[in-house]
Design an enzyme around this catalytic site. Structure first.
Site, PDB file in Angstrom:
ATOM      1  N   TYR A   1      -5.238   5.913  -9.154  1.00 26.23           N
ATOM      2  CA  TYR A   1      -6.414   5.124  -8.784  1.00 26.23           C
ATOM      3  C   TYR A   1      -7.643   5.587  -9.550  1.00 26.23           C
ATOM      4  O   TYR A   1      -8.488   4.777  -9.962  1.00 26.23           O
ATOM      5  CB  TYR A   1      -6.667   5.222  -7.277  1.00 26.23           C
ATOM      6  CG  TYR A   1      -5.707   4.408  -6.457  1.00 26.23           C
ATOM      7  CD1 TYR A   1      -6.013   3.106  -6.073  1.00 26.23           C
ATOM      8  CD2 TYR A   1      -4.477   4.925  -6.071  1.00 26.23           C
ATOM      9  CE1 TYR A   1      -5.128   2.344  -5.316  1.00 26.23           C
ATOM     10  CE2 TYR A   1      -3.581   4.178  -5.328  1.00 26.23           C
ATOM     11  CZ  TYR A   1      -3.913   2.888  -4.953  1.00 26.23           C
ATOM     12  OH  TYR A   1      -3.028   2.143  -4.218  1.00 26.23           O
TER      13      TYR A   1
ATOM     14  N   CYS B   1       0.821  -1.210   0.000  1.00 28.36           N
ATOM     15  CA  CYS B   1       0.000   0.000   0.000  1.00 28.36           C
ATOM     16  C   CYS B   1       0.859   1.266   0.000  1.00 28.36           C
ATOM     17  O   CYS B   1       1.688   1.459   0.890  1.00 28.36           O
ATOM     18  CB  CYS B   1      -0.914  -0.007   1.220  1.00 28.36           C
ATOM     19  SG  CYS B   1      -1.810   1.527   1.485  1.00 28.36           S
TER      20      CYS B   1
END
Length: 313
Positions: A176, A45
């Site tokens: 994203y 992440c």
């Protein structure tokens, strides 16, 4: 816009302070103490990656402990199970991170995200917003870490905040927004903003070594996790394929410069990064096959120390 990816807000927004333990409106303030706090992270992440970088560069490895989840993320929760580089849950022995959220907030049914800053004394989550956690690591544990390192100096804060806003909207979250867009229009808008900003940053870094001034700041460490993942993941998996990171001479040299900062390479686990993205996002990669490449050399000489004198391309 129809089809646009919308990121969920972090819900735990309390604070650790070197000052008194107190309440400040809706924000609970926890005292800074060595050994009291624990980080739950994923090497995969980029948001959690920021906190690992700060933990190393601020000299807090012996002050704040850490647990690392498995790189694959099932839909309901990150999990703890055996995998090279992953750990067990050192505090409770939980199998799933959502058990920690349920402990802190019984009945919790929201997003289970990393990083998590956890208070072992009160058995609760203090904060799960990475931008706030790194500010705490930067300033509130100086009594036990490196007080000589300040990534958010007062004189540069306004400029750092401006760069952070641009980078977050167009780059950190921009990849994203491109990757998870569900309409062509939403994808192209995110794609265009992403590469316009990368072009702007490339030009900026042709004139100076770091994003703000002549020193490493929070702005650099917020951009770095996205850049380090760009060729391996975002270029192909998120369809951000106008240019590779290695097609930007200054951004590529800058990324190598930051990677070679002592301690930072230990926070980069490319196996976890690739296995997570290509193995967890079945809507984007149904087969779950993890590509072998690319293999950029982050240890190549970067020459960024001479950027002001234009000695290196």
């Amino acid at each position: 816009m129809k089809g646009e990816f919308i990121r969920n807000e972090s819900l735990f927004r309390n604070w650790v302070s070197a000052g008194e333990d107190a309440e400040r409106g809706d924000v609970r303030v926890f005292p800074a103490e060595p050994g009291r706090y624990h980080l739950y992270v994923s090497y995969a992440c980029p948001w959690a990656h920021r906190t690992l970088i700060y933990r190393v560069l601020k000299g807090l490895e012996d002050v704040i402990s850490v647990s690392v989840v498995h790189p694959l993320m099932p839909p309901e929760s990150w999990v703890f199970c055996e995998y090279p580089g992953s750990t067990r849950d050192h505090i409770h022995g939980f199998d799933r991170l959502n058990q920690l959220y349920e402990l802190a907030a019984p009945g919790y049914d929201g997003l289970v995200s990393v990083p998590v800053l956890y208070d072992k004394h009160r058995a609760t989550i203090v904060n799960n917003e990475s931008s706030e956690i790194i500010r705490m690591l930067d300033s509130e544990f100086d009594a036990w870490g490196r007080s000589d390192v300040d990534f958010y100096p007062r004189s540069l804060r306004a400029e750092i905040d401006d760069i952070n806003k641009l980078v977050y909207e167009s780059v950190n979250n921009g990849v994203y927004r491109a990757g998870f867009a569900t309409t062509q229009e939403a994808y192209e808008e995110a794609y265009n903003h992403l590469f316009a900003t990368l072009d702007e940053l490339e030009a900026r870094l042709s004139r100076q070594r770091y994003l703000v001034g002549r020193q490493l700041t929070e702005a650099d460490w917020r951009l770095f996790p996205t850049l380090i993942r760009f060729n391996a993941v975002y270029y192909s998996h998120f369809k951000c394929n106008k240019r590779r990171l290695t097609d930007y001479p200054n951004l590529w040299g800058y990324t190598r410069d930051l990677y070679q900062t002592p301690g930072v390479a230990s926070t980069v686990n490319m196996d976890h990064i690739k296995r997570h993205y290509f193995g967890s996002h079945k809507s984007l990669n149904p087969s779950g096959i993890v590509p072998k490449g690319p293999e950029p050399d982050f240890n190549m000489p970067h020459c960024r120390g001479q950027i002001e004198n234009k000695l290196c391309a």
